[in-house]
Motif scaffolding. Structure first.
Motif, PDB file in Angstrom:
ATOM      1  N   ILE A 181     -91.186  20.708 -77.219  1.00  0.00           N
ATOM      2  CA  ILE A 181     -92.287  21.209 -76.393  1.00  0.00           C
ATOM      3  C   ILE A 181     -91.945  22.579 -75.802  1.00  0.00           C
ATOM      4  N   THR A 182     -90.673  22.803 -75.462  1.00  0.00           N
ATOM      5  CA  THR A 182     -90.251  24.101 -74.925  1.00  0.00           C
ATOM      6  C   THR A 182     -90.278  25.167 -76.016  1.00  0.00           C
ATOM      7  N   ARG A 183     -89.821  24.823 -77.222  1.00  0.00           N
ATOM      8  CA  ARG A 183     -89.840  25.786 -78.334  1.00  0.00           C
ATOM      9  C   ARG A 183     -91.269  26.229 -78.643  1.00  0.00           C
ATOM     10  N   GLN A 184     -92.173  25.282 -78.678  1.00  0.00           N
ATOM     11  CA  GLN A 184     -93.567  25.614 -78.972  1.00  0.00           C
ATOM     12  C   GLN A 184     -94.149  26.540 -77.906  1.00  0.00           C
ATOM     13  N   ASP A 185     -93.830  26.279 -76.652  1.00  0.00           N
ATOM     14  CA  ASP A 185     -94.346  27.097 -75.552  1.00  0.00           C
ATOM     15  C   ASP A 185     -93.800  28.525 -75.630  1.00  0.00           C
ATOM     16  N   ILE A 186     -92.514  28.686 -75.959  1.00  0.00           N
ATOM     17  CA  ILE A 186     -91.916  30.023 -76.087  1.00  0.00           C
ATOM     18  C   ILE A 186     -92.607  30.813 -77.204  1.00  0.00           C
ATOM     19  N   VAL A 187     -92.801  30.162 -78.357  1.00  0.00           N
ATOM     20  CA  VAL A 187     -93.441  30.836 -79.483  1.00  0.00           C
ATOM     21  C   VAL A 187     -94.855  31.273 -79.120  1.00  0.00           C
ATOM     22  N   GLU A 188     -95.590  30.435 -78.422  1.00  0.00           N
ATOM     23  CA  GLU A 188     -96.959  30.786 -78.031  1.00  0.00           C
ATOM     24  C   GLU A 188     -96.968  31.949 -77.044  1.00  0.00           C
ATOM     25  N   ARG A 189     -96.110  31.903 -76.051  1.00  0.00           N
ATOM     26  CA  ARG A 189     -96.170  32.889 -74.970  1.00  0.00           C
ATOM     27  C   ARG A 189     -95.591  34.242 -75.392  1.00  0.00           C
ATOM     28  N   LEU A 190     -94.489  34.227 -76.110  1.00  0.00           N
ATOM     29  CA  LEU A 190     -93.807  35.478 -76.426  1.00  0.00           C
ATOM     30  C   LEU A 190     -94.262  36.073 -77.758  1.00  0.00           C
ATOM     31  N   PHE A 191     -94.558  35.206 -78.708  1.00  0.00           N
ATOM     32  CA  PHE A 191     -94.830  35.682 -80.057  1.00  0.00           C
ATOM     33  C   PHE A 191     -96.280  35.458 -80.496  1.00  0.00           C
ATOM     34  N   GLY A 192     -97.130  35.022 -79.593  1.00  0.00           N
ATOM     35  CA  GLY A 192     -98.522  34.763 -79.975  1.00  0.00           C
ATOM     36  C   GLY A 192     -98.661  33.705 -81.037  1.00  0.00           C
ATOM     37  N   GLY A 193     -97.700  32.784 -81.095  1.00  0.00           N
ATOM     38  CA  GLY A 193     -97.754  31.681 -82.050  1.00  0.00           C
ATOM     39  C   GLY A 193     -97.158  31.986 -83.403  1.00  0.00           C
ATOM     40  N   ARG A 194     -96.641  33.219 -83.609  1.00  0.00           N
ATOM     41  CA  ARG A 194     -96.127  33.594 -84.930  1.00  0.00           C
ATOM     42  C   ARG A 194     -94.678  34.066 -84.820  1.00  0.00           C
ATOM     43  N   ALA A 195     -93.766  33.242 -85.282  1.00  0.00           N
ATOM     44  CA  ALA A 195     -92.345  33.599 -85.295  1.00  0.00           C
ATOM     45  C   ALA A 195     -91.603  32.645 -86.208  1.00  0.00           C
ATOM     46  N   LYS A 196     -90.488  33.114 -86.759  1.00  0.00           N
ATOM     47  CA  LYS A 196     -89.605  32.225 -87.509  1.00  0.00           C
ATOM     48  C   LYS A 196     -88.717  31.500 -86.503  1.00  0.00           C
ATOM     49  N   VAL A 197     -88.688  30.193 -86.593  1.00  0.00           N
ATOM     50  CA  VAL A 197     -87.908  29.385 -85.651  1.00  0.00           C
ATOM     51  C   VAL A 197     -86.700  28.813 -86.371  1.00  0.00           C
ATOM     52  N   PHE A 198     -85.529  29.075 -85.822  1.00  0.00           N
ATOM     53  CA  PHE A 198     -84.285  28.535 -86.369  1.00  0.00           C
ATOM     54  C   PHE A 198     -83.676  27.587 -85.342  1.00  0.00           C
ATOM     55  N   VAL A 199     -83.419  26.378 -85.752  1.00  0.00           N
ATOM     56  CA  VAL A 199     -82.704  25.431 -84.901  1.00  0.00           C
ATOM     57  C   VAL A 199     -81.380  25.156 -85.595  1.00  0.00           C
ATOM     58  N   ALA A 200     -80.330  25.784 -85.081  1.00  0.00           N
ATOM     59  CA  ALA A 200     -79.048  25.786 -85.791  1.00  0.00           C
ATOM     60  C   ALA A 200     -78.210  24.544 -85.504  1.00  0.00           C
ATOM     61  N   GLY A 201     -78.801  23.583 -84.830  1.00  0.00           N
ATOM     62  CA  GLY A 201     -78.038  22.381 -84.507  1.00  0.00           C
ATOM     63  C   GLY A 201     -77.550  22.410 -83.082  1.00  0.00           C
ATOM     64  N   PHE A 202     -77.346  21.237 -82.512  1.00  0.00           N
ATOM     65  CA  PHE A 202     -76.965  21.127 -81.109  1.00  0.00           C
ATOM     66  C   PHE A 202     -75.553  20.576 -80.913  1.00  0.00           C
ATOM     67  N   ASP A 203     -74.914  20.195 -81.998  1.00  0.00           N
ATOM     68  CA  ASP A 203     -73.631  19.502 -81.841  1.00  0.00           C
ATOM     69  C   ASP A 203     -72.524  20.443 -81.399  1.00  0.00           C
ATOM     70  N   ARG A 204     -71.753  19.997 -80.408  1.00  0.00           N
ATOM     71  CA  ARG A 204     -70.538  20.682 -79.975  1.00  0.00           C
ATOM     72  C   ARG A 204     -69.392  19.681 -80.114  1.00  0.00           C
ATOM     73  N   PRO A 205     -68.867  19.520 -81.324  1.00  0.00           N
ATOM     74  CA  PRO A 205     -67.898  18.443 -81.570  1.00  0.00           C
ATOM     75  C   PRO A 205     -66.610  18.573 -80.770  1.00  0.00           C
ATOM     76  N   ASN A 206     -66.299  19.780 -80.262  1.00  0.00           N
ATOM     77  CA  ASN A 206     -65.061  19.936 -79.490  1.00  0.00           C
ATOM     78  C   ASN A 206     -65.183  19.401 -78.071  1.00  0.00           C
ATOM     79  N   LEU A 207     -66.409  19.061 -77.639  1.00  0.00           N
ATOM     80  CA  LEU A 207     -66.596  18.533 -76.276  1.00  0.00           C
ATOM     81  C   LEU A 207     -66.445  17.017 -76.271  1.00  0.00           C
ATOM     82  N   ARG A 208     -65.549  16.526 -75.461  1.00  0.00           N
ATOM     83  CA  ARG A 208     -65.412  15.085 -75.255  1.00  0.00           C
ATOM     84  C   ARG A 208     -66.375  14.690 -74.141  1.00  0.00           C
TER      85      ARG A 208
END
Length: 601
Positions: A181-208
């Motif tokens: 929902i946050t990604r969609q809102d950013i694209v709408e507000r900043l890019f007028g709904g048109r942008a390439k969206v990259f989600v590079a992953g959220f994992d931080r395996p070094n964090l216990r």
């Protein structure tokens, strides 16, 4: 037009990196092709290089919007050490430095200009930039643009005006924490709904990852700090008073601990932040006022004395640990009082009802993470839509808990809540369930209820855990409008009638902090620790002489690589992580001499 090969050559020659990290090449390529980009990248994955490389390869100006003065200063210092023309404009920029930055802007020599959103959106600054015709704008911490972001800032909202002011420029936005929902809102507000969206992953395996019910916050946090003696870390508290008191307690015990919160004098805040960034072994005890934009790579632990507001906030805050890719540890403590307070804060906010509903759902997701019996990382990444197997590096994987069919247990608790009018809190219900004739129980004649004593075979600590789990599962809920009494939740009736079952774990009966978890985190393989310590001392001497944080000279990862490879020539030194051409020329001889001397000793 420069291509990805040009960016790859700069990556090696200027920054000393042999290749792109996962996700970087695709983002850099899109930016160099003139695309507008939203990139969600885990902390420590190298997002700054994604907008720095196109600026250098295209020999053009990129304006970087950054929220924190200290971060701008360190980023600019690091770029200067790599021979890159960069500057910053903010309220703390010395007049002579600002004049030099303006001169380089006019002459077209500046490649990266860091500026705060407040400064950028001033009319005089916008007019001045229009004459410089920046090729790109890069907005860091972009979740601040969205009303759904966990750290929405009104100053960021005005950045949506930039595309109209600079129609020929291209825009990119970067964040480590943005759900769908946050990604969609950013694209709408900043890019007028048109942008390439990259989600590079959220994992931080070094964090216990560790999460535990709070039974003695001081003892539990001391245990974490004891596993990381002499290391830098952050302890988050919910209140300013708790930050002051915890910092004082740790300082009295011999730790270098400093408070940080919005109620402090700005000068004191800046001094404490500078010490944290430039010195080793500093523990910052802070409210959420601290941390935005902090880029200290060697933070070895992050603790939460109270439950954060959302999963996004939790992820953002633990992400300040281990940015160098080396092992780091996190611990979050929580209790029933946290849950009540968080829900109260949502309901008493001035946000619209729809926003409050979403915030309650987000808090429910965080409570589910707290009470899950399975892998923490699976639950955390699952929230962001990413799947993984059991991680082997969280408290649940290292010290598993078993689940039981808790339907009957839940029915006992629900019955106690109903028969007392859904007006009483957890402590009183537990007294009833355990058959304890307190003055309050006798006063309300609750010792005569059929449920009095039906849970006497279960100890109070375990009942507290069960009630927390039932609240997290929406079987029970906390009465926020009253005095925190427990009421039937959305699933309460179905569970009471036996139409729905409940799985519970008996974690409170266990001893938190297993032997597996308490062990110190191991150093990387093949590192000569004596040489590493010698290189750290040399780095500190250089950093103090240059007036920059040590990690701006070289990250620990670079020193570890040197201490493992033990290069004997300048050419061999360039193979070490983060040793680019400018740093080799500036520091190479001194670090090589230290390595050779250690081998001769």
């Amino acid at each position: 037009m420069p291509n990805l090969d040009a960016a790859r050559a700069i990556l090696k020659e200027t920054f000393g990196f042999t290749g792109f990290r996962p996700g970087q090449a695709e983002i850099v390529g899109a930016l160099m092709d003139g695309e507008n980009v939203l990139a969600v990248m885990p902390t420590g994955s190298g997002k700054s290089l994604c907008y720095q490389l196109p600026a250098l390869a295209g020999e053009s100006l990129t304006v970087v919007v950054s929220p924190l003065i200290a971060l701008m200063r360190d980023q600019v210092a690091a770029l200067h050490l790599n021979g890159i023309a960069a500057g910053a404009l903010n309220s703390a920029t010395p007049a002579a430095e600002a004049a030099e930055t303006h001169r380089q802007l006019r002459e077209g020599r500046l490649r990266l200009l860091y500026v705060s959103p407040e400064r950028l959106m001033r009319e005089d600054v916008l007019d001045g930039l229009a004459r410089c015709a920046p090729a790109r704008f890069a907005i860091d911490e972009a979740h601040c643009i969205s009303q759904w972001g966990h750290d929405f800032r009104p100053d960021y909202r005005r950045l949506a005006e930039l595309p109209d002011r600079f129609p020929r420029a291209r825009f990119s936005a970067f964040t480590a924490t943005a759900d769908a929902i946050t990604r969609q809102d950013i694209v709408e507000r900043l890019f007028g709904g048109r942008a390439k969206v990259f989600v590079a992953g959220f994992d931080r395996p070094n964090l216990r990852i560790g999460i535990a019910p709070r039974n003695s916050a001081a003892r539990q946090i001391d245990g974490l700090l004891g596993r990381h003696a002499g290391a830098s870390g952050i302890v988050y508290t919910l209140s300013r008073k708790a930050a002051e008191q915890t910092a004082a307690r740790l300082a009295a015990a011999g730790r270098t601990a400093l408070p940080y919160h919005a109620g402090m004098d700005q000068g004191d805040r800046d001094r404490h932040q500078d010490r944290f960034l430039t010195e080793g072994g500093v523990v910052m005890v802070a409210t959420i006022a601290f941390g935005m934009g902090i880029d200290k790579p060697d933070v070895r632990f992050v603790a939460h004395a109270n439950i954060p507001s959302t999963v996004e906030a939790f992820y953002q805050e633990i992400g300040r640990a281990g940015r160098d890719g080396l092992p780091a540890e996190t611990l979050m403590l929580y209790g029933m009082d946290d849950i009540r307070l968080r829900r109260l804060m949502i309901d008493e906010s001035e946000r619209p009802d729809e926003a409050k509903r979403v915030e309650h759902q987000r808090l429910n997701a965080l409570l589910t993470l707290c009470e899950t019996a399975g892998c923490r990382r699976q639950a955390l990444l699952g929230y962001f839509g990413e799947a993984c197997g059991p991680c082997g590096n969280c408290d649940r994987c290292l010290d598993p808990v078993e689940t039981i069919d808790g339907t009957v247990i839940a029915q006992k608790a629900l019955s106690a809540a109903l028969r007392t009018g859904e007006r009483f809190g957890a402590g009183h219900l537990i007294d009833i369930l355990c058959g304890e004739e307190t003055e309050k129980v006798r006063q309300f004649r609750h010792d005569r209820l059929p449920t009095f004593g039906v849970g006497a075979d279960t100890g109070k600590p375990l009942w507290r855990s069960y009630l927390r789990q039932l609240v997290a599962a929406d079987v029970l809920k906390i009465d926020l409008g009253g005095y925190g009494g427990l009421q039937l939740g959305g699933k309460g009736r179905a569970v009471l009638k036996g139409a729905e079952s409940v799985a519970l774990h008996g974690e409170a009966a266990r001893q938190h902090g297993s032997r597996k978890h308490a062990a110190a985190l191991p150093p990387p393989d093949d590192v000569d620790e004596a040489l590493f310590d010698r290189l750290k001392k040399l780095r500190l001497e250089i950093a103090r002489a240059d007036g920059v944080p040590p990690y701006v000279v070289f990250h620990d990862r670079s020193l570890h690589d040197m201490a493992a490879r033990k290069p004997q020539t300048l050419e061999a030194l360039t193979a070490c992580h983060g040793v680019g051409a400018t740093k080799l020329e500036r520091y190479g001889e001194r670090f090589l001499a230290a390595i050779v001397a250690a081998g001769d000793a």
